[in-house]
Design a protein around this motif. Structure first.
Motif, mmCIF file in Angstrom:
data_model
loop_
_atom_site.group_PDB
_atom_site.id
_atom_site.type_symbol
_atom_site.label_atom_id
_atom_site.label_comp_id
_atom_site.label_asym_id
_atom_site.label_seq_id
_atom_site.Cartn_x
_atom_site.Cartn_y
_atom_site.Cartn_z
ATOM 1 N N PHE A 215 0.814 -1.212 0.000
ATOM 2 C CA PHE A 215 0.000 0.000 0.000
ATOM 3 C C PHE A 215 0.853 1.270 0.000
ATOM 4 N N TYR A 216 2.066 1.198 0.536
ATOM 5 C CA TYR A 216 2.884 2.406 0.646
ATOM 6 C C TYR A 216 4.052 2.462 -0.340
ATOM 7 N N THR A 217 4.050 1.554 -1.317
ATOM 8 C CA THR A 217 5.005 1.641 -2.424
ATOM 9 C C THR A 217 4.301 1.599 -3.780
ATOM 10 N N GLY A 218 3.120 0.958 -3.832
ATOM 11 C CA GLY A 218 2.439 0.771 -5.103
ATOM 12 C C GLY A 218 3.070 -0.327 -5.940
ATOM 13 N N MET A 219 3.941 -1.131 -5.337
ATOM 14 C CA MET A 219 4.615 -2.196 -6.071
ATOM 15 C C MET A 219 3.677 -3.362 -6.336
ATOM 16 N N ARG A 220 3.983 -4.135 -7.346
ATOM 17 C CA ARG A 220 3.276 -5.379 -7.604
ATOM 18 C C ARG A 220 3.750 -6.419 -6.576
ATOM 19 N N PRO A 221 2.871 -7.339 -6.161
ATOM 20 C CA PRO A 221 3.283 -8.348 -5.174
ATOM 21 C C PRO A 221 4.534 -9.111 -5.582
ATOM 22 N N ILE A 222 4.620 -9.521 -6.834
ATOM 23 C CA ILE A 222 5.766 -10.317 -7.266
ATOM 24 C C ILE A 222 7.054 -9.500 -7.198
ATOM 25 N N GLU A 223 6.956 -8.178 -7.394
ATOM 26 C CA GLU A 223 8.133 -7.319 -7.271
ATOM 27 C C GLU A 223 8.597 -7.245 -5.823
ATOM 28 N N LEU A 224 7.630 -7.169 -4.909
ATOM 29 C CA LEU A 224 7.968 -7.080 -3.488
ATOM 30 C C LEU A 224 8.592 -8.381 -2.999
ATOM 31 N N PHE A 225 8.052 -9.520 -3.425
ATOM 32 C CA PHE A 225 8.555 -10.815 -2.981
ATOM 33 C C PHE A 225 9.989 -11.071 -3.435
ATOM 34 N N THR A 226 10.401 -10.447 -4.539
ATOM 35 C CA THR A 226 11.752 -10.695 -5.056
ATOM 36 C C THR A 226 12.772 -9.670 -4.563
ATOM 37 N N LEU A 227 12.356 -8.702 -3.761
ATOM 38 C CA LEU A 227 13.290 -7.705 -3.243
ATOM 39 C C LEU A 227 14.364 -8.358 -2.382
ATOM 40 N N GLU A 228 15.598 -7.919 -2.550
ATOM 41 C CA GLU A 228 16.702 -8.399 -1.732
ATOM 42 C C GLU A 228 17.278 -7.257 -0.901
ATOM 43 N N MET A 229 18.077 -7.622 0.094
ATOM 44 C CA MET A 229 18.635 -6.640 1.014
ATOM 45 C C MET A 229 19.353 -5.512 0.266
ATOM 46 N N LYS A 230 20.090 -5.863 -0.765
ATOM 47 C CA LYS A 230 20.878 -4.876 -1.514
ATOM 48 C C LYS A 230 20.009 -3.879 -2.266
ATOM 49 N N ASP A 231 18.709 -4.199 -2.399
ATOM 50 C CA ASP A 231 17.804 -3.334 -3.151
ATOM 51 C C ASP A 231 17.221 -2.201 -2.302
ATOM 52 N N ILE A 232 17.471 -2.226 -1.002
ATOM 53 C CA ILE A 232 16.860 -1.255 -0.093
ATOM 54 C C ILE A 232 17.903 -0.237 0.378
ATOM 55 N N ASP A 233 17.645 1.025 0.127
ATOM 56 C CA ASP A 233 18.494 2.117 0.601
ATOM 57 C C ASP A 233 17.672 2.967 1.566
ATOM 58 N N VAL A 234 17.727 2.616 2.852
ATOM 59 C CA VAL A 234 16.910 3.316 3.835
ATOM 60 C C VAL A 234 17.328 4.773 3.957
ATOM 61 N N VAL A 235 18.627 5.033 3.983
ATOM 62 C CA VAL A 235 19.128 6.402 4.124
ATOM 63 C C VAL A 235 18.647 7.274 2.972
ATOM 64 N N GLY A 236 18.725 6.751 1.755
ATOM 65 C CA GLY A 236 18.295 7.497 0.581
ATOM 66 C C GLY A 236 16.812 7.430 0.332
ATOM 67 N N ARG A 237 16.098 6.639 1.175
ATOM 68 C CA ARG A 237 14.640 6.455 1.016
ATOM 69 C C ARG A 237 14.314 5.966 -0.396
ATOM 70 N N TRP A 238 14.997 4.882 -0.805
ATOM 71 C CA TRP A 238 14.882 4.423 -2.198
ATOM 72 C C TRP A 238 14.888 2.899 -2.244
ATOM 73 N N ILE A 239 14.092 2.341 -3.142
ATOM 74 C CA ILE A 239 14.004 0.895 -3.358
ATOM 75 C C ILE A 239 14.247 0.627 -4.840
ATOM 76 N N ILE A 240 15.058 -0.370 -5.139
ATOM 77 C CA ILE A 240 15.339 -0.711 -6.534
ATOM 78 C C ILE A 240 14.620 -2.005 -6.903
ATOM 79 N N VAL A 241 13.765 -1.927 -7.910
ATOM 80 C CA VAL A 241 13.135 -3.115 -8.487
ATOM 81 C C VAL A 241 13.949 -3.477 -9.716
#
Length: 371
Positions: A189-215
């Motif tokens: 609800f707070y990214t608008g991502m597709r479920p399959i995109e969220l399930f495949t996210l890995e640790m390296k894809d998350i930049d908390v400091v930059g507030r950014w997620i890479i699909v």
């Protein structure tokens, strides 16, 4: 070596091809133990390699090879098995619009245009675009099916997940879930991502400091960046603090990554059905909330909040221009500002697992119990 030849290996009953032609090396099994048949394969393969050395990879690349490369690159396997079986080893250069249309009709004879688009055209085009990026195929504009003119738009009941819901309604649904699937729904609800995109996210894809997620591999086969809502920061910080070797960010209550299957987006159905059952016992009907509801709701709320359509499309991954791909891993301030316009109901903030998401993620509420 200037040609291919047949060789035997001690660990295989089949003949193998080995050698090189014009700088292209080959070392592969023929899959055949019979010498005469293997000789025929040798002749055919030699011509293929020679053509490739002269005209490039486009001349021989098949749909099945492109699909395999697409999957190895992290592409979605959903709906691909049927397409791979249908197109098989047919060269990409020989595929035309009528081949794709015929495949859709053969594989889904009684399906609606929307279903054919989702289960045939979209995965086919994702593979094709991957092949284009590898210079295995030419850029091509593929047409998708359209609803026949004059047909009613309400021939059947709308299924869950195809329409948005208010965020306070979604919060009530999420509050009835076990923590692990509740965290998944919150992120949707707070990214608008597709479920399959969220399930495949890995640790390296998350930049908390930059507030950014890479699909890295979206539904359409293109990488994209997703802004991080401030509401998600404590949750993602906690999930990234895991010390095990599993790289997937979102997991089941057993601590295992969600399974991606051709028939669905993962193992979230039990959490959804369980929440519906618990709410039904209280006389509450929230059957209009499902994983894909998050994407539709996010899109709608961004419009309500006055976010520019171009920014909204960037967030949801609808834009696929060269500039958006170039900045996939670079946090974009306008997108981060826009995503933070999504509302955060008090009920959502008050969920008990926020105080320690990581430890609560292993808790599980069975269907027969109330929350």
């Amino acid at each position: 070596m200037v040609a291919l030849k047949l060789i035997r290996r001690k660990d295989s009953p089949n003949w193998w091809l080995r050698g090189s032609i014009r700088g292209i090396s080959v070392y592969e099994s023929t899959g055949i133990a019979d010498r005469e048949t293997a000789e025929i394969i040798l002749t055919i393969r030699s011509k293929e390699v020679l053509d490739e050395s002269i005209f490039g990879r486009k001349v021989n690349a098949t749909f099945d090879q492109a699909a395999e490369s697409y999957l190895q690159g992290g592409g979605s396997p959903r709906f691909l098995p049927a397409l791979r079986k249908h197109f098989g080893t047919k060269p990409l250069r020989k595929l035309r619009q009528n081949d794709l249309d015929a495949a859709a009709l053969k594989l889904f004879p009684n399906a609606s245009p929307e279903t054919r688009n989702r289960q045939c055209y979209t995965p086919f085009i994702a593979v094709w675009n991957h092949a284009v990026r590898n210079d295995w195929a030419d850029v091509r504009q593929w047409s998708r099916p359209r609803r026949p003119k004059g047909t009613t738009r309400h021939r059947r009941e709308t299924r869950s997940g195809t329409r948005p819901v208010p965020y306070d309604r979604a919060a009530r649904f999420v509050a009835a879930m076990s923590p692990a699937p509740a965290m998944v729904m919150t992120a949707l609800f707070y990214t608008g991502m597709r479920p399959i995109e969220l399930f495949t996210l890995e640790m390296k894809d998350i930049d908390v400091v930059g507030r950014w997620i890479i699909v890295r591999n979206s539904k359409v086969g293109e990488p994209r960046g997703v802004p991080m809502h401030e509401f998600l920061v404590p949750l993602l910080e906690a999930l990234l603090a895991r010390k095990d070797r599993i790289q997937k960010v979102f997991r089941t209550f057993r601590g295992k990554p969600y399974t991606i299957s051709p028939e669905g987006g993962g193992q979230l159905s039990n959490g959804i059905l369980g929440a519906r059952k618990r709410l039904a016992k209280k006389g509450v009907d929230l059957t209009d909330v499902s994983p894909y509801t998050g994407r539709h709701s996010c899109s709608t709320e961004l419009v309500v909040a006055g976010v520019h359509p171009h920014i909204k499309d960037q967030i949801l991954g609808h834009a696929a221009d060269d500039m958006s791909r170039h900045y996939t891993s670079v946090p974009q301030a306008p997108l981060i500002e826009a995503i933070n316009r999504l509302p955060v109901p008090d009920m959502w903030c008050a969920l008990p697992w926020w105080d320690d998401p990581l430890s609560h993620s292993r808790q599980h509420v069975k269907w027969g119990r109330s929350k």
